[in-house]
Design a protein around this motif. Structure first.
Motif, mmCIF file in Angstrom:
data_model
loop_
_atom_site.group_PDB
_atom_site.id
_atom_site.type_symbol
_atom_site.label_atom_id
_atom_site.label_comp_id
_atom_site.label_asym_id
_atom_site.label_seq_id
_atom_site.Cartn_x
_atom_site.Cartn_y
_atom_site.Cartn_z
ATOM 1 N N ALA A 90 0.927 -46.247 -52.796
ATOM 2 C CA ALA A 90 0.979 -46.864 -51.461
ATOM 3 C C ALA A 90 1.569 -45.888 -50.417
ATOM 4 O O ALA A 90 1.042 -45.712 -49.129
ATOM 5 N N HIS A 91 2.325 -44.775 -50.678
ATOM 6 C CA HIS A 91 2.719 -43.913 -49.842
ATOM 7 C C HIS A 91 1.529 -42.958 -49.506
ATOM 8 O O HIS A 91 1.486 -42.465 -48.362
ATOM 9 N N ALA A 92 0.572 -42.851 -50.312
ATOM 10 C CA ALA A 92 -0.495 -41.962 -50.226
ATOM 11 C C ALA A 92 -1.367 -42.686 -49.100
ATOM 12 O O ALA A 92 -1.988 -42.061 -48.373
ATOM 13 N N LEU A 93 -1.491 -43.983 -49.316
ATOM 14 C CA LEU A 93 -2.358 -44.679 -48.564
ATOM 15 C C LEU A 93 -2.022 -44.734 -46.991
ATOM 16 O O LEU A 93 -2.701 -44.932 -46.220
ATOM 17 N N THR A 94 -0.642 -44.637 -46.766
ATOM 18 C CA THR A 94 0.013 -44.730 -45.648
ATOM 19 C C THR A 94 0.568 -43.576 -45.091
ATOM 20 O O THR A 94 1.143 -43.480 -43.933
ATOM 21 N N ALA A 95 0.314 -42.338 -45.666
ATOM 22 C CA ALA A 95 0.545 -41.230 -44.989
ATOM 23 C C ALA A 95 -0.434 -40.852 -43.881
ATOM 24 O O ALA A 95 -1.307 -41.465 -43.488
ATOM 25 N N PRO A 96 0.159 -39.548 -43.306
ATOM 26 C CA PRO A 96 -0.910 -39.427 -42.121
ATOM 27 C C PRO A 96 -2.285 -39.174 -42.545
ATOM 28 O O PRO A 96 -2.788 -38.634 -43.561
ATOM 29 N N GLN A 97 -3.205 -40.177 -41.886
ATOM 30 C CA GLN A 97 -4.555 -40.183 -42.100
ATOM 31 C C GLN A 97 -4.977 -40.617 -43.386
ATOM 32 O O GLN A 97 -6.089 -40.646 -44.045
ATOM 33 N N GLY A 98 -4.059 -41.515 -43.975
ATOM 34 C CA GLY A 98 -4.231 -42.318 -45.355
ATOM 35 C C GLY A 98 -5.346 -43.261 -45.030
ATOM 36 O O GLY A 98 -5.460 -43.851 -43.827
ATOM 37 N N GLN A 99 -5.616 -44.003 -46.226
ATOM 38 C CA GLN A 99 -6.946 -44.795 -46.231
ATOM 39 C C GLN A 99 -6.611 -46.057 -45.560
ATOM 40 O O GLN A 99 -7.600 -46.760 -44.919
ATOM 41 N N ALA A 100 -5.277 -46.308 -45.491
ATOM 42 C CA ALA A 100 -5.116 -47.641 -44.970
ATOM 43 C C ALA A 100 -4.577 -47.733 -43.357
ATOM 44 O O ALA A 100 -4.403 -48.747 -42.939
ATOM 45 N N VAL A 101 -4.524 -46.661 -42.936
ATOM 46 C CA VAL A 101 -4.020 -46.542 -41.750
ATOM 47 C C VAL A 101 -4.860 -47.119 -40.581
ATOM 48 O O VAL A 101 -4.255 -47.859 -39.685
ATOM 49 N N PRO A 102 -6.227 -47.002 -40.774
ATOM 50 C CA PRO A 102 -6.862 -47.380 -39.686
ATOM 51 C C PRO A 102 -6.805 -49.265 -39.621
ATOM 52 O O PRO A 102 -6.774 -49.777 -38.484
ATOM 53 N N ALA A 103 -6.674 -49.719 -40.809
ATOM 54 C CA ALA A 103 -6.592 -51.006 -40.809
ATOM 55 C C ALA A 103 -5.092 -51.708 -40.464
ATOM 56 O O ALA A 103 -5.084 -52.734 -39.863
ATOM 57 N N LEU A 104 -4.181 -50.822 -40.812
ATOM 58 C CA LEU A 104 -2.755 -51.321 -40.204
ATOM 59 C C LEU A 104 -2.802 -50.907 -38.686
ATOM 60 O O LEU A 104 -2.166 -52.019 -38.102
ATOM 61 N N ARG A 105 -3.442 -50.177 -38.080
ATOM 62 C CA ARG A 105 -3.287 -50.080 -36.592
ATOM 63 C C ARG A 105 -4.071 -51.061 -35.935
ATOM 64 O O ARG A 105 -3.614 -51.556 -34.901
ATOM 65 N N GLU A 106 -5.365 -51.594 -36.506
ATOM 66 C CA GLU A 106 -5.955 -52.623 -35.995
ATOM 67 C C GLU A 106 -5.154 -53.919 -36.229
ATOM 68 O O GLU A 106 -5.282 -54.838 -35.257
ATOM 69 N N ALA A 107 -4.549 -53.895 -37.081
ATOM 70 C CA ALA A 107 -3.737 -55.356 -37.624
ATOM 71 C C ALA A 107 -2.504 -55.575 -37.008
ATOM 72 O O ALA A 107 -2.164 -56.494 -36.240
ATOM 73 N N PHE A 108 -1.782 -54.261 -36.339
ATOM 74 C CA PHE A 108 -0.245 -54.489 -35.943
ATOM 75 C C PHE A 108 -0.344 -53.580 -34.605
ATOM 76 O O PHE A 108 0.825 -53.659 -33.976
ATOM 77 N N GLY A 109 -1.361 -52.952 -33.999
ATOM 78 C CA GLY A 109 -1.287 -52.148 -32.919
ATOM 79 C C GLY A 109 -0.770 -50.786 -33.130
ATOM 80 O O GLY A 109 -0.380 -50.308 -34.416
ATOM 81 N N GLU A 110 -0.915 -49.960 -31.993
ATOM 82 C CA GLU A 110 -0.534 -48.480 -32.067
ATOM 83 C C GLU A 110 0.966 -48.347 -32.660
ATOM 84 O O GLU A 110 1.368 -47.313 -33.132
ATOM 85 N N GLN A 111 1.926 -49.312 -32.301
ATOM 86 C CA GLN A 111 3.407 -49.050 -32.693
ATOM 87 C C GLN A 111 3.685 -48.952 -34.273
ATOM 88 O O GLN A 111 4.768 -48.578 -34.576
ATOM 89 N N ALA A 112 2.574 -49.535 -34.950
ATOM 90 C CA ALA A 112 2.635 -49.303 -36.234
ATOM 91 C C ALA A 112 2.534 -48.120 -36.917
ATOM 92 O O ALA A 112 2.655 -47.831 -38.153
ATOM 93 N N VAL A 113 1.850 -47.081 -36.057
ATOM 94 C CA VAL A 113 1.410 -45.726 -36.455
ATOM 95 C C VAL A 113 2.176 -44.702 -35.777
ATOM 96 O O VAL A 113 2.632 -44.981 -34.677
ATOM 97 N N THR A 114 2.917 -43.746 -36.437
ATOM 98 C CA THR A 114 3.438 -42.820 -36.022
ATOM 99 C C THR A 114 2.508 -41.664 -35.183
ATOM 100 O O THR A 114 1.239 -41.750 -35.426
ATOM 101 N N ALA A 115 3.249 -40.888 -34.554
ATOM 102 C CA ALA A 115 2.381 -39.738 -33.578
ATOM 103 C C ALA A 115 1.503 -38.963 -34.867
ATOM 104 O O ALA A 115 0.499 -38.479 -34.403
ATOM 105 N N GLU A 116 2.065 -38.851 -35.952
ATOM 106 C CA GLU A 116 1.509 -38.185 -36.806
ATOM 107 C C GLU A 116 0.440 -38.707 -37.704
ATOM 108 O O GLU A 116 -0.422 -38.194 -38.404
ATOM 109 N N GLY A 117 0.241 -40.053 -37.471
ATOM 110 C CA GLY A 117 -0.925 -40.911 -38.012
ATOM 111 C C GLY A 117 -0.570 -41.501 -39.323
ATOM 112 O O GLY A 117 -1.283 -41.913 -40.059
ATOM 113 N N ALA A 118 0.834 -41.715 -39.531
ATOM 114 C CA ALA A 118 1.162 -42.317 -40.541
ATOM 115 C C ALA A 118 1.737 -43.881 -40.551
ATOM 116 O O ALA A 118 1.950 -44.256 -39.172
ATOM 117 N N LEU A 119 1.880 -44.710 -41.436
ATOM 118 C CA LEU A 119 2.522 -45.968 -41.085
ATOM 119 C C LEU A 119 4.214 -45.595 -40.656
ATOM 120 O O LEU A 119 4.912 -45.006 -41.119
#
Length: 213
Positions: free
Chosen positions: A35-64
């Motif tokens: 789970a940590h790898a999926l939500t790390a900077p540029q992790g596989q889950a990050v694009p879907a998380l950004r789409e579902a929750f908005g930019e506030q769900a993602v840090t400036a580094e691109g992680a959850l």
């Protein structure tokens, strides 16, 4: 190969148990690490998380943004369900792929919310709970994380109760406040030896082993 589902509440010490088992030859598949790898900077889950929750769900580094997400899901059950709907299929797929590649005396799937998810009972042969009293959980997590006792109890409240985990356990490793590192080592080694014996007896035979003794 024998498949063990290892679980326990926050602060129970399941990671330490998994480390010991790995030293003795078990193959460890840690869903928390996945789970940590999926939500790390540029992790596989990050694009879907950004789409579902908005930019506030993602840090400036691109992680959850974990702190933001933690606050959101504690006050909004629907957000928690959306988060799980994104992460759980990805975690399951990665765990399955890692399990297929794993080599060891037996496989251990470390799943913090194994009991709560209800999806793992038919994927593992035995469930092992690392058991700990709630007071010790609060103390341990507070020492390592800096979270307040109320914050820790809120996390615990979102997990299964101690009794609920124990009811579903095939095996239990006690790691309460009175358990020294040496005693945890001893208890874990006893369980490891038992699983080695089960793996040798049952080999690759199909079916669940929950009733074996």
């Amino acid at each position: 190969m024998l498949n063990i589902g290892l679980t326990g509440g926050i602060g129970s010490g399941k990671s330490r148990v998994a480390d010991l088992l790995a030293q003795w030859g078990a193959a460890i598949i840690d869903t928390d690490a996945i789970a940590h790898a999926l939500t790390a900077p540029q992790g596989q889950a990050v694009p879907a998380l950004r789409e579902a929750f908005g930019e506030q769900a993602v840090t400036a580094e691109g992680a959850l943004n974990r702190a933001w997400m933690r606050e959101l899901i504690f006050r909004d059950p629907a957000a928690k369900a959306r988060l799980e709907g994104i992460l759980h299929p990805l975690i399951s797929r990665c765990a399955r792929e890692q399990g297929e590649r794993a080599r060891g005396a037996y496989r251990v799937f470390v799943v913090p919310l194994l009991v709560e998810s209800g999806r793992w009972r038919d994927k593992v042969d035995r469930i092992c709970v690392v058991d700990c009293d709630p007071e010790t959980q609060v103390s341990r997590v507070g020492q390592r994380s800096g979270l307040t006792p109320d914050g820790i109890r809120a996390i615990m409240a979102a997990q299964s109760t101690r009794e609920g985990r124990l009811q579903r356990a095939d095996d239990v490793i006690l790691n309460d406040g009175a358990t020294s590192p040496a005693l945890l080592h001893e208890r874990t080694k006893i369980m490891h030896d038992r699983w080695i014996a089960l793996a040798a007896i049952l080999g690759t035979a199909p079916g669940r082993l929950a009733s074996a003794s």
